[in-house]
Design an enzyme around this catalytic site. Structure first.
Site, PDB file in Angstrom:
ATOM      1  N   THR A 193     -10.156 -14.164 -11.661  1.00 49.53           N
ATOM      2  CA  THR A 193      -9.235 -14.082 -10.475  1.00 49.53           C
ATOM      3  C   THR A 193      -9.944 -13.634  -9.255  1.00 49.53           C
ATOM      4  O   THR A 193      -9.834 -14.428  -8.254  1.00 49.53           O
ATOM      5  CB  THR A 193      -8.235 -12.982 -10.847  1.00 49.53           C
ATOM      6  OG1 THR A 193      -7.347 -13.357 -11.845  1.00 49.53           O
ATOM      7  CG2 THR A 193      -7.266 -12.630  -9.593  1.00 49.53           C
ATOM      8  N   PRO A 246     -12.677 -10.926 -13.324  1.00 49.55           N
ATOM      9  CA  PRO A 246     -13.663 -11.730 -13.006  1.00 49.55           C
ATOM     10  C   PRO A 246     -13.286 -13.091 -12.468  1.00 49.55           C
ATOM     11  O   PRO A 246     -13.614 -13.679 -11.215  1.00 49.55           O
ATOM     12  CB  PRO A 246     -14.874 -11.830 -13.755  1.00 49.55           C
ATOM     13  CG  PRO A 246     -14.709 -10.617 -14.777  1.00 49.55           C
ATOM     14  CD  PRO A 246     -13.180 -10.368 -14.893  1.00 49.55           C
ATOM     15  N   THR A 262     -14.384   7.137   0.610  1.00 48.73           N
ATOM     16  CA  THR A 262     -14.666   8.382   1.419  1.00 48.73           C
ATOM     17  C   THR A 262     -13.638   9.361   1.255  1.00 48.73           C
ATOM     18  O   THR A 262     -13.775  10.456   1.929  1.00 48.73           O
ATOM     19  CB  THR A 262     -15.150   7.976   2.842  1.00 48.73           C
ATOM     20  OG1 THR A 262     -14.136   7.407   3.445  1.00 48.73           O
ATOM     21  CG2 THR A 262     -16.436   7.212   2.706  1.00 48.73           C
ATOM     22  N   HIS A 286     -10.199  -6.352  -6.645  1.00 48.29           N
ATOM     23  CA  HIS A 286     -10.487  -5.471  -7.890  1.00 48.29           C
ATOM     24  C   HIS A 286      -9.621  -6.051  -8.933  1.00 48.29           C
ATOM     25  O   HIS A 286      -8.444  -5.636  -9.205  1.00 48.29           O
ATOM     26  CB  HIS A 286     -10.325  -3.928  -7.716  1.00 48.29           C
ATOM     27  CG  HIS A 286     -10.811  -3.064  -9.051  1.00 48.29           C
ATOM     28  ND1 HIS A 286     -10.548  -1.767  -8.904  1.00 48.29           N
ATOM     29  CD2 HIS A 286     -11.256  -3.391 -10.213  1.00 48.29           C
ATOM     30  CE1 HIS A 286     -11.110  -1.210  -9.777  1.00 48.29           C
ATOM     31  NE2 HIS A 286     -11.568  -2.291 -10.849  1.00 48.29           N
ATOM     32  N   ASP A 287     -10.173  -6.928  -9.601  1.00 49.65           N
ATOM     33  CA  ASP A 287      -9.313  -7.717 -10.690  1.00 49.65           C
ATOM     34  C   ASP A 287     -10.227  -8.297 -11.729  1.00 49.65           C
ATOM     35  O   ASP A 287     -11.334  -7.844 -11.825  1.00 49.65           O
ATOM     36  CB  ASP A 287      -8.336  -8.769  -9.907  1.00 49.65           C
ATOM     37  CG  ASP A 287      -7.081  -9.131 -10.688  1.00 49.65           C
ATOM     38  OD1 ASP A 287      -6.955  -9.033 -12.015  1.00 49.65           O
ATOM     39  OD2 ASP A 287      -6.111  -9.142 -10.207  1.00 49.65           O
ATOM     40  N   ARG A 314     -10.195   5.754  13.491  1.00 52.42           N
ATOM     41  CA  ARG A 314      -9.374   6.639  14.593  1.00 52.42           C
ATOM     42  C   ARG A 314      -9.853   7.166  15.330  1.00 52.42           C
ATOM     43  O   ARG A 314      -9.465   7.594  16.551  1.00 52.42           O
ATOM     44  CB  ARG A 314      -8.462   7.591  13.332  1.00 52.42           C
ATOM     45  CG  ARG A 314      -7.420   7.011  12.792  1.00 52.42           C
ATOM     46  CD  ARG A 314      -6.797   7.957  11.731  1.00 52.42           C
ATOM     47  NE  ARG A 314      -7.464   8.116  10.657  1.00 52.42           N
ATOM     48  CZ  ARG A 314      -7.322   8.350   9.409  1.00 52.42           C
ATOM     49  NH1 ARG A 314      -6.066   8.672   9.258  1.00 52.42           N
ATOM     50  NH2 ARG A 314      -7.954   8.385   8.223  1.00 52.42           N
ATOM     51  N   ASP A 340     -11.648  -6.396   4.953  1.00 51.54           N
ATOM     52  CA  ASP A 340     -11.595  -5.559   4.108  1.00 51.54           C
ATOM     53  C   ASP A 340     -10.519  -5.326   2.901  1.00 51.54           C
ATOM     54  O   ASP A 340      -9.481  -4.770   3.177  1.00 51.54           O
ATOM     55  CB  ASP A 340     -11.755  -4.350   4.757  1.00 51.54           C
ATOM     56  CG  ASP A 340     -11.999  -2.839   4.007  1.00 51.54           C
ATOM     57  OD1 ASP A 340     -12.281  -2.958   2.835  1.00 51.54           O
ATOM     58  OD2 ASP A 340     -11.237  -1.861   4.371  1.00 51.54           O
ATOM     59  N   LYS A 359     -11.020  -5.311  -0.701  1.00 46.64           N
ATOM     60  CA  LYS A 359     -11.576  -4.418  -1.689  1.00 46.64           C
ATOM     61  C   LYS A 359     -10.938  -4.958  -3.100  1.00 46.64           C
ATOM     62  O   LYS A 359     -10.036  -4.517  -3.939  1.00 46.64           O
ATOM     63  CB  LYS A 359     -10.900  -2.794  -1.576  1.00 46.64           C
ATOM     64  CG  LYS A 359     -11.427  -2.263  -0.572  1.00 46.64           C
ATOM     65  CD  LYS A 359     -10.976  -0.800  -0.614  1.00 46.64           C
ATOM     66  CE  LYS A 359     -11.280  -0.194   0.735  1.00 46.64           C
ATOM     67  NZ  LYS A 359     -10.910  -0.413   2.009  1.00 46.64           N
ATOM     68  N   LYS A 399     -12.512  -4.977  11.907  1.00 47.03           N
ATOM     69  CA  LYS A 399     -12.388  -4.885  10.597  1.00 47.03           C
ATOM     70  C   LYS A 399     -10.879  -5.204  10.249  1.00 47.03           C
ATOM     71  O   LYS A 399     -10.156  -4.386  10.897  1.00 47.03           O
ATOM     72  CB  LYS A 399     -12.895  -3.502   9.857  1.00 47.03           C
ATOM     73  CG  LYS A 399     -12.365  -3.443   8.344  1.00 47.03           C
ATOM     74  CD  LYS A 399     -12.867  -1.989   7.805  1.00 47.03           C
ATOM     75  CE  LYS A 399     -11.790  -1.025   8.151  1.00 47.03           C
ATOM     76  NZ  LYS A 399     -10.699  -1.207   7.381  1.00 47.03           N
ATOM     77  N   ARG A 427     -16.874   9.847  12.842  1.00 44.49           N
ATOM     78  CA  ARG A 427     -16.172  10.621  13.641  1.00 44.49           C
ATOM     79  C   ARG A 427     -17.203  11.360  14.752  1.00 44.49           C
ATOM     80  O   ARG A 427     -18.211  11.969  14.622  1.00 44.49           O
ATOM     81  CB  ARG A 427     -15.623  11.734  13.037  1.00 44.49           C
ATOM     82  CG  ARG A 427     -14.658  11.497  11.911  1.00 44.49           C
ATOM     83  CD  ARG A 427     -13.366  11.074  12.407  1.00 44.49           C
ATOM     84  NE  ARG A 427     -12.478  10.834  11.497  1.00 44.49           N
ATOM     85  CZ  ARG A 427     -11.887   9.298  11.056  1.00 44.49           C
ATOM     86  NH1 ARG A 427     -13.086   8.375  11.365  1.00 44.49           N
ATOM     87  NH2 ARG A 427     -11.091   9.046  10.355  1.00 44.49           N
TER      88      ARG A 427
END
Length: 237
Positions: A67, A65, A120, A62-63, A212, A58, A60, A31, A182
């Site tokens: 763009t 439509p 999350t 968010h703008d 991690r 990844d 994400k 990723k 985890r």
């Protein structure tokens, strides 16, 4: 579709490449997030593809439509496996994101579009009191998943704890991509809704994002193999 992606949360390609080589994580799905992509740009995708890594990009988005559609049209040319948007961008934005992916593709390669439901790192308190979104996390995650599916998304990013319900509502073919994985001995850090690989498997998660718990492990390759073992065979950590 690959079902485990190691998060390359490193500031530079040099550090990411060194990590992969040093720990013999050759050709594992990875990723690439904002930190690395914004530093290195699209060239890092080509480098990873040359080394046979499947890629979840990844960013994400968010703008507005239009763009997002234009951005996805460009990203489609990278031919990664998965890209994502924030479901909070709304139905039209998701539709236009899908449109951009289709318009930008010059081959038969299909990039899966997934929508982020509720991060999350968030819990009911932060969602209700900071964002002023009523209801609990699971209710909202399922709602976002349902309208993402209706508007062309192939799946969602959600926690393991919402995956089963999302499958029930959206169908078994709708992908659930679950970060916050985890191993039992790992710290949860800032993930408020973390889970083990075994629980992810039991709850119907399709794809695990491994951060991690692998990258900060004393022996990252062993940690990766342990996740695979628990995911595949349901063995307790």
């Amino acid at each position: 579709m690959n079902n485990m992606f190691v998060a390359l949360d490193f500031p530079t390609w040099t550090e990411a490449k060194s990590f992969l080589d040093q720990h013999e994580l050759h050709s594992v799905p990875v990723k690439v997030g904002m930190e690395l992509f914004y530093r290195e740009g699209p060239s890092i995708i080509e480098k990873l593809k040359r080394d046979n890594h499947a890629i979840f990009l990844d960013l994400k988005l968010h703008d507005i439509p239009t763009t997002v559609m234009k951005a996805m049209k460009n990203l489609a040319k990278l031919e990664v496996d998965i890209v994502n948007v924030h479901a909070l961008g709304g139905s039209e934005m998701i539709q236009r994101a899908k449109e951009g992916l289709l318009l930008g593709s010059n081959t038969n390669h299909e990039t899966k579009l997934i929508a982020v439901t509720v991060l999350t790192s968030m819990d009911n308190y932060s969602m209700n009191n900071e964002l002023k979104i009523p209801g609990n996390v699971q209710e909202n995650a399922v709602h976002f998943a349902e309208f993402a599916r209706e508007n062309g998304a192939d799946g969602v990013v959600c926690s393991v704890h919402e995956a089963k319900r999302i499958k029930e509502v959206c169908g078994s073919a709708f992908l659930t991509v679950t970060p916050g994985i985890r191993l039992q001995e790992s710290d949860i850090n800032d993930q408020k809704r973390a889970a083990t690989p075994r629980l992810a498997r039991e709850n119907g998660a399709d794809i695990l994002v491994l951060g991690r718990t692998v990258t900060e492990a004393q022996h990252p390759k062993d940690a990766f193999e342990k996740v695979k073992e628990e995911w595949g065979y349901g063995i307790e950590s």
